[in-house]
Design a protein around this motif. Structure first.
Motif, PDB file in Angstrom:
ATOM      1  N   GLU A 156      31.930 -14.436 -26.164  1.00 27.78           N
ATOM      2  CA  GLU A 156      33.440 -14.559 -26.718  1.00 27.78           C
ATOM      3  C   GLU A 156      33.344 -15.201 -28.669  1.00 27.78           C
ATOM      4  O   GLU A 156      33.653 -14.620 -29.352  1.00 27.78           O
ATOM      5  CB  GLU A 156      33.778 -15.311 -25.796  1.00 27.78           C
ATOM      6  N   LEU A 159      32.438 -11.931 -30.240  1.00 33.28           N
ATOM      7  CA  LEU A 159      33.897 -10.577 -30.500  1.00 33.28           C
ATOM      8  C   LEU A 159      34.510 -11.574 -31.631  1.00 33.28           C
ATOM      9  O   LEU A 159      35.684 -10.257 -32.552  1.00 33.28           O
ATOM     10  CB  LEU A 159      34.354 -10.869 -29.312  1.00 33.28           C
ATOM     11  N   CYS A 165      36.427  -4.504 -31.945  1.00 37.43           N
ATOM     12  CA  CYS A 165      35.359  -4.499 -31.215  1.00 37.43           C
ATOM     13  C   CYS A 165      36.150  -5.353 -29.259  1.00 37.43           C
ATOM     14  O   CYS A 165      36.249  -6.286 -29.528  1.00 37.43           O
ATOM     15  CB  CYS A 165      33.899  -4.406 -30.543  1.00 37.43           C
ATOM     16  N   THR A 166      35.763  -4.330 -28.599  1.00 37.65           N
ATOM     17  CA  THR A 166      35.999  -5.445 -27.341  1.00 37.65           C
ATOM     18  C   THR A 166      34.611  -5.084 -25.701  1.00 37.65           C
ATOM     19  O   THR A 166      34.019  -4.491 -26.469  1.00 37.65           O
ATOM     20  CB  THR A 166      37.490  -4.790 -26.567  1.00 37.65           C
ATOM     21  N   SER A 167      34.480  -6.100 -25.166  1.00 33.68           N
ATOM     22  CA  SER A 167      33.806  -6.004 -24.025  1.00 33.68           C
ATOM     23  C   SER A 167      34.033  -6.221 -22.992  1.00 33.68           C
ATOM     24  O   SER A 167      35.111  -5.779 -22.647  1.00 33.68           O
ATOM     25  CB  SER A 167      33.407  -7.265 -24.622  1.00 33.68           C
ATOM     26  N   VAL A 177      30.036  -3.594 -24.877  1.00 32.90           N
ATOM     27  CA  VAL A 177      30.629  -4.144 -26.818  1.00 32.90           C
ATOM     28  C   VAL A 177      30.689  -2.209 -27.074  1.00 32.90           C
ATOM     29  O   VAL A 177      29.946  -1.492 -26.744  1.00 32.90           O
ATOM     30  CB  VAL A 177      30.628  -5.150 -27.102  1.00 32.90           C
ATOM     31  N   LEU A 180      37.823  -0.839 -30.073  1.00 33.04           N
ATOM     32  CA  LEU A 180      38.149  -0.906 -29.438  1.00 33.04           C
ATOM     33  C   LEU A 180      39.238   0.265 -29.511  1.00 33.04           C
ATOM     34  O   LEU A 180      39.239   0.841 -30.101  1.00 33.04           O
ATOM     35  CB  LEU A 180      39.269  -1.674 -30.889  1.00 33.04           C
ATOM     36  N   THR A 183      38.567   3.494 -23.949  1.00 33.98           N
ATOM     37  CA  THR A 183      38.467   2.934 -22.427  1.00 33.98           C
ATOM     38  C   THR A 183      38.549   3.442 -21.698  1.00 33.98           C
ATOM     39  O   THR A 183      38.560   5.001 -21.652  1.00 33.98           O
ATOM     40  CB  THR A 183      39.402   1.843 -21.882  1.00 33.98           C
ATOM     41  N   ASN A 210      34.176  -4.001 -15.729  1.00 37.68           N
ATOM     42  CA  ASN A 210      34.580  -2.015 -15.899  1.00 37.68           C
ATOM     43  C   ASN A 210      35.626  -1.102 -15.884  1.00 37.68           C
ATOM     44  O   ASN A 210      36.101  -0.329 -16.328  1.00 37.68           O
ATOM     45  CB  ASN A 210      33.620  -1.949 -17.354  1.00 37.68           C
ATOM     46  N   GLN A 213      40.215  -1.996 -14.744  1.00 33.01           N
ATOM     47  CA  GLN A 213      41.303  -1.171 -15.894  1.00 33.01           C
ATOM     48  C   GLN A 213      41.632   0.246 -15.637  1.00 33.01           C
ATOM     49  O   GLN A 213      42.908   1.065 -15.397  1.00 33.01           O
ATOM     50  CB  GLN A 213      41.197  -0.852 -18.088  1.00 33.01           C
TER      51      GLN A 213
END
Length: 258
Positions: A156, A159, A165-167, A177, A180, A183, A210, A213
C-alpha cells in the motif's frame, strides 16, 4: 449453452502446484474445446518465456503479465507498460529500503537481488530463476510488470509512490505491480473485439486474487477448488481442484465437452 470463448489462468488452474504439470485430463479437455470450435485463451501473470508448460495446445490468444501483453500466434493485440515516473520512484525506494523485485521487459526479467522468498516462489512456479543484475537500463526499456516481494502494508505504501500503477496478489510473499488499465479483464475485451465474440458467450477459470476481475467480467466465472475463498464467493461455479480433474468436471457440467 452458447460459449464461444474460454479463458484459463495457468498456475493452480491448468497447472498443478504439486507437480508443476498440466494433468492429462486437462490437456484432453482443451483439445476437445478446440475441436468443438470453441476458442481457448490463456490469462496469466506469466510472460511468453514461461509458457512452455502449455505444450502443444493450440490456444487462440495469450493474455500475459496479467493483461499487459496480449498476443496471438500472429500479432500483438495489446501492450501496456509502466510509466518512467513510477519506475524512478520505485528505484528510489529500492535504494533506501531494498526488497527483492523482478522487472519484466520484452527482453526478459531481471531482479535487483534474491532471497529465500524468491526461491520459495520459484519452487512453486518453476518460472522465477531469472538473473540478478544492474537495474540502470530499466528506465530505457518498456517494463510491463513488477514482482515485488513486500507485505500487504508495504504494498500500500509503495503504490502511494507509484500513482499510475495497481497491484494483484496471489501469494502472501509478493504482489504483481502493473500499470493502470492493463488487466486480465481488459485483455479479455481486446480478444473479444479481435474475434468478434460477445461477452455473454464467455467463460473463465481461475484460482487466485489476480483472477477476481476476470471471473466477475465473463458470463460464467469458474473458481478452482484449490482457489482462494474470496474467488469462490464471487464465482458462478466452484469445480474440483486442479489435481482432481477440476477443469474436465466443470466443462462436462456445462456440457461443453463429453
Amino acid at each position: 449453452m452458447n460459449i464461444k470463448a474460454v479463458f484459463f489462468d495457468i498456475d493452480g488452474t491448468l497447472v498443478s502446484f504439486k507437480n508443476h504439470k498440466m494433468p492429462a485430463s486437462t490437456k484432453e479437455a482443451l483439445w476437445q474445446l478446440h475441436n468443438n470450435g470453441i476458442k481457448i485463451f490463456i490469462a496469466t501473470g506469466r510472460f511468453k518465456d514461461g509458457l512452455e508448460v502449455l505444450g502443444d495446445i493450440p490456444f487462440d490468444g495469450y493474455i500475459t503479465l496479467n493483461g499487459q501483453y496480449c498476443y496471438t500466434n500472429k500479432e500483438v493485440v495489446y501492450e501496456n507498460f509502466i510509466e518512467k515516473e513510477d519506475l524512478a520512484s520505485l528505484l528510489e525506494v529500492l535504494d533506501e529500503q531494498p526488497f527483492p523485485c523482478g522487472f519484466t521487459m520484452k527482453t526478459g526479467k531481471i531482479y535487483n537481488y534474491k532471497d529465500k522468498r524468491v526461491a520459495e516462489i520459484h519452487s512453486i512456479t518453476h518460472n522465477d530463476d531469472q538473473p540478478t543484475g544492474d537495474l540502470s537500463r530499466v528506465l530505457d526499456e518498456k517494463v510491463y510488470q513488477l514482482m515485488c516481494f513486500v507485505s500487504k502494508q508495504e504494498e500500500e505504501k509503495l503504490l502511494e509512490k507509484m500513482p499510475h500503477c495497481t497491484s494483484a496478489r496471489w501469494h502472501p510473499l509478493f504482489t504483481d505491480v502493473t500499470p493502470l488499465g492493463g488487466t486480465k479483464q481488459l485483455g479479455i475485451d481486446k480478444f473479444l473485439s479481435y474475434y468478434n465474440i460477445d461477452r455473454q458467450e464467455t467463460m473463465a477459470f481461475g484460482d487466485g486474487g489476480n483472477d477476481l476481475q476476470m471471473l466477475n467480467h465473463v458470463a460464467h466465472g469458474i473458481a478452482m477448488g484449490n482457489g482462494e475463498e474470496q474467488l469462490k464467493q464471487i464465482a458462478e461455479y466452484v469445480c474440483d481442484d486442479v489435481d482432481h480433474d477440476g477443469i474436465v468436471k466443470a466443462l462436462r457440467h456445462y456440457e461443453l465437452i463429453k
